[in-house]
Design a protein around this motif. Sequence first.
Motif, mmCIF file in Angstrom:
data_model
loop_
_atom_site.group_PDB
_atom_site.id
_atom_site.type_symbol
_atom_site.label_atom_id
_atom_site.label_comp_id
_atom_site.label_asym_id
_atom_site.label_seq_id
_atom_site.Cartn_x
_atom_site.Cartn_y
_atom_site.Cartn_z
ATOM 1 N N ASP A 199 0.839 -1.193 0.000
ATOM 2 C CA ASP A 199 0.000 0.000 0.000
ATOM 3 C C ASP A 199 0.879 1.251 0.000
ATOM 4 O O ASP A 199 1.604 1.526 0.958
ATOM 5 C CB ASP A 199 -0.908 -0.021 1.235
ATOM 6 C CG ASP A 199 -1.982 1.051 1.180
ATOM 7 O OD1 ASP A 199 -1.616 2.249 1.119
ATOM 8 O OD2 ASP A 199 -3.173 0.710 1.220
ATOM 9 N N LEU A 200 0.817 2.030 -1.065
ATOM 10 C CA LEU A 200 1.681 3.206 -1.192
ATOM 11 C C LEU A 200 1.374 4.262 -0.138
ATOM 12 O O LEU A 200 2.288 4.929 0.363
ATOM 13 C CB LEU A 200 1.533 3.814 -2.591
ATOM 14 C CG LEU A 200 1.923 2.918 -3.769
ATOM 15 C CD1 LEU A 200 1.812 3.693 -5.085
ATOM 16 C CD2 LEU A 200 3.330 2.381 -3.595
ATOM 17 N N ASN A 201 0.104 4.419 0.192
ATOM 18 C CA ASN A 201 -0.250 5.439 1.168
ATOM 19 C C ASN A 201 0.179 5.043 2.579
ATOM 20 O O ASN A 201 0.571 5.897 3.375
ATOM 21 C CB ASN A 201 -1.746 5.729 1.103
ATOM 22 C CG ASN A 201 -2.132 6.393 -0.209
ATOM 23 O OD1 ASN A 201 -1.344 7.159 -0.774
ATOM 24 N ND2 ASN A 201 -3.302 6.082 -0.729
ATOM 25 N N VAL A 227 10.354 10.818 -2.971
ATOM 26 C CA VAL A 227 10.237 9.616 -3.796
ATOM 27 C C VAL A 227 8.848 9.473 -4.413
ATOM 28 O O VAL A 227 8.713 9.184 -5.617
ATOM 29 C CB VAL A 227 10.571 8.357 -2.968
ATOM 30 C CG1 VAL A 227 10.294 7.087 -3.769
ATOM 31 C CG2 VAL A 227 12.024 8.394 -2.517
ATOM 32 N N LEU A 228 7.825 9.673 -3.606
ATOM 33 C CA LEU A 228 6.470 9.346 -4.045
ATOM 34 C C LEU A 228 5.844 10.530 -4.792
ATOM 35 O O LEU A 228 5.076 11.312 -4.243
ATOM 36 C CB LEU A 228 5.617 8.941 -2.843
ATOM 37 C CG LEU A 228 4.539 7.892 -3.114
ATOM 38 C CD1 LEU A 228 5.129 6.651 -3.752
ATOM 39 C CD2 LEU A 228 3.825 7.511 -1.835
ATOM 40 N N THR A 229 6.194 10.640 -6.062
ATOM 41 C CA THR A 229 5.629 11.662 -6.932
ATOM 42 C C THR A 229 4.734 11.003 -7.973
ATOM 43 O O THR A 229 4.816 9.789 -8.205
ATOM 44 C CB THR A 229 6.747 12.429 -7.656
ATOM 45 O OG1 THR A 229 7.444 11.522 -8.525
ATOM 46 C CG2 THR A 229 7.728 13.041 -6.653
ATOM 47 N N ALA A 230 3.893 11.805 -8.621
ATOM 48 C CA ALA A 230 2.994 11.263 -9.644
ATOM 49 C C ALA A 230 3.798 10.641 -10.778
ATOM 50 O O ALA A 230 3.427 9.584 -11.314
ATOM 51 C CB ALA A 230 2.071 12.363 -10.166
ATOM 52 N N ASP A 231 4.894 11.286 -11.156
ATOM 53 C CA ASP A 231 5.718 10.748 -12.249
ATOM 54 C C ASP A 231 6.307 9.398 -11.878
ATOM 55 O O ASP A 231 6.311 8.472 -12.692
ATOM 56 C CB ASP A 231 6.843 11.731 -12.586
ATOM 57 C CG ASP A 231 6.345 12.971 -13.318
ATOM 58 O OD1 ASP A 231 5.214 12.933 -13.840
ATOM 59 O OD2 ASP A 231 7.086 13.975 -13.350
ATOM 60 N N LEU A 232 6.808 9.277 -10.639
ATOM 61 C CA LEU A 232 7.410 8.004 -10.243
ATOM 62 C C LEU A 232 6.359 6.899 -10.158
ATOM 63 O O LEU A 232 6.599 5.777 -10.597
ATOM 64 C CB LEU A 232 8.122 8.135 -8.903
ATOM 65 C CG LEU A 232 8.743 6.806 -8.443
ATOM 66 C CD1 LEU A 232 10.215 6.955 -8.114
ATOM 67 C CD2 LEU A 232 7.999 6.207 -7.260
ATOM 68 N N CYS A 241 -1.893 9.098 -11.755
ATOM 69 C CA CYS A 241 -2.436 9.495 -10.460
ATOM 70 C C CYS A 241 -2.128 10.956 -10.171
ATOM 71 O O CYS A 241 -1.374 11.620 -10.890
ATOM 72 C CB CYS A 241 -1.838 8.623 -9.349
ATOM 73 S SG CYS A 241 -0.067 8.923 -9.087
ATOM 74 N N ARG A 242 -2.727 11.433 -9.106
ATOM 75 C CA ARG A 242 -2.346 12.692 -8.488
ATOM 76 C C ARG A 242 -1.747 12.361 -7.132
ATOM 77 O O ARG A 242 -2.156 11.395 -6.494
ATOM 78 C CB ARG A 242 -3.563 13.598 -8.288
ATOM 79 C CG ARG A 242 -4.213 14.105 -9.562
ATOM 80 C CD ARG A 242 -5.458 14.895 -9.220
ATOM 81 N NE ARG A 242 -5.151 16.038 -8.349
ATOM 82 C CZ ARG A 242 -6.045 16.633 -7.551
ATOM 83 N NH1 ARG A 242 -7.286 16.171 -7.486
ATOM 84 N NH2 ARG A 242 -5.682 17.658 -6.810
ATOM 85 N N VAL A 243 -0.801 13.168 -6.689
ATOM 86 C CA VAL A 243 -0.245 13.016 -5.345
ATOM 87 C C VAL A 243 -0.489 14.316 -4.603
ATOM 88 O O VAL A 243 -0.030 15.383 -5.020
ATOM 89 C CB VAL A 243 1.265 12.695 -5.377
ATOM 90 C CG1 VAL A 243 1.809 12.617 -3.959
ATOM 91 C CG2 VAL A 243 1.512 11.365 -6.101
ATOM 92 N N ILE A 244 -1.250 14.218 -3.516
ATOM 93 C CA ILE A 244 -1.599 15.389 -2.720
ATOM 94 C C ILE A 244 -1.104 15.174 -1.294
ATOM 95 O O ILE A 244 -0.618 14.096 -0.952
ATOM 96 C CB ILE A 244 -3.122 15.646 -2.725
ATOM 97 C CG1 ILE A 244 -3.859 14.461 -2.064
ATOM 98 C CG2 ILE A 244 -3.627 15.859 -4.159
ATOM 99 C CD1 ILE A 244 -5.358 14.694 -1.889
ATOM 100 N N THR A 251 1.781 13.774 4.750
ATOM 101 C CA THR A 251 2.612 12.913 3.911
ATOM 102 C C THR A 251 1.956 12.741 2.546
ATOM 103 O O THR A 251 0.764 13.053 2.372
ATOM 104 C CB THR A 251 2.796 11.539 4.579
ATOM 105 O OG1 THR A 251 1.511 11.011 4.924
ATOM 106 C CG2 THR A 251 3.637 11.673 5.854
ATOM 107 N N PRO A 252 2.692 12.264 1.543
ATOM 108 C CA PRO A 252 2.097 12.095 0.208
ATOM 109 C C PRO A 252 0.912 11.126 0.229
ATOM 110 O O PRO A 252 0.953 10.092 0.902
ATOM 111 C CB PRO A 252 3.254 11.526 -0.623
ATOM 112 C CG PRO A 252 4.487 11.962 0.087
ATOM 113 C CD PRO A 252 4.129 11.940 1.550
ATOM 114 N N LEU A 253 -0.111 11.473 -0.511
ATOM 115 C CA LEU A 253 -1.312 10.644 -0.634
ATOM 116 C C LEU A 253 -1.571 10.429 -2.119
ATOM 117 O O LEU A 253 -1.775 11.396 -2.869
ATOM 118 C CB LEU A 253 -2.508 11.325 0.023
ATOM 119 C CG LEU A 253 -3.825 10.548 0.050
ATOM 120 C CD1 LEU A 253 -3.713 9.320 0.950
ATOM 121 C CD2 LEU A 253 -4.970 11.442 0.532
#
Length: 268
Positions: A199-201, A227-232, A241-244, A251-253
């Motif tokens: 689970d990334l989140n 590390v946890l960007t939309a591009d990655l 995805c979007r990362v918010i 933290t990144p979601l």
Amino acid sequence: MSRLSGTGMTLAYDKRVIAEELSVEIPDGSFTVIIGPNACGKSTLLRALSRLLKPTAGTVLLDGADVHSLPTRTVAKTLGLLPQSSVAPDGISVAELVARGRYPHQGILRRWSTEDERVVTESMAATGVADLADRSVDELSGGQRQRVWIAMALAQQTPLLLLDEPTTFLDIAHQIEVLDLCAELHERQGRTLVAVLHDLNHAARYATHLIAMRGGKIAKAGKPGEVLTADLVEEVFGLPCRVIDDPETGTPLVIPRKRAAAPVTAEA
């Protein structure tokens, strides 16, 4: 120098190569989480770091020495492992299973001691299973069993603890329960934790250091926000995805993009 690292590793099962020229460093005092798609080499890397799998090339270093050159008891006092699928002997009680974590500290001249008893009691208390001490492990729920296995790993009193998918097969409440426990071990006891998570989140919320893998290689490593960007996520997982920012933790979601609606075909 990091206490645990791997350099130039080739990891394989028989002739099936999983990773080549793989190098990784686990920051001391971190809660490191390894992420990546299925079959990318996450669990294989963890097995190599824990000495379960010997690299066909390269080296895993524990405190500066090749981990395979060290006595088994020395490794067991330094590095604990919670495998992906842990099976308890039939009929064993919670207290008996947790006590097995003290085996590395036993020897020909050293028998069970009041210190061993204290450590086992404290490990069960820390994981919230003290009231289950006399229960058979077979009778417990998945979340309770996972806590018992973590208690056994705690009883080893190792500064390094590796966990392979510790939340697998658990419902969401028990997943958070186990990860909260891991975070407490890291924050309060200063242990270095390395976990494989899907689970990334969850990874972003709990990790202090992330390692993203793809195809047996490290795609990126660093702080979750780096590390946890939309591009990655799209590059590694193929997921647009979007990362918010997580409204609870900052933290990144990761939010998957909305699926495109299927075109409507006109009836003839």
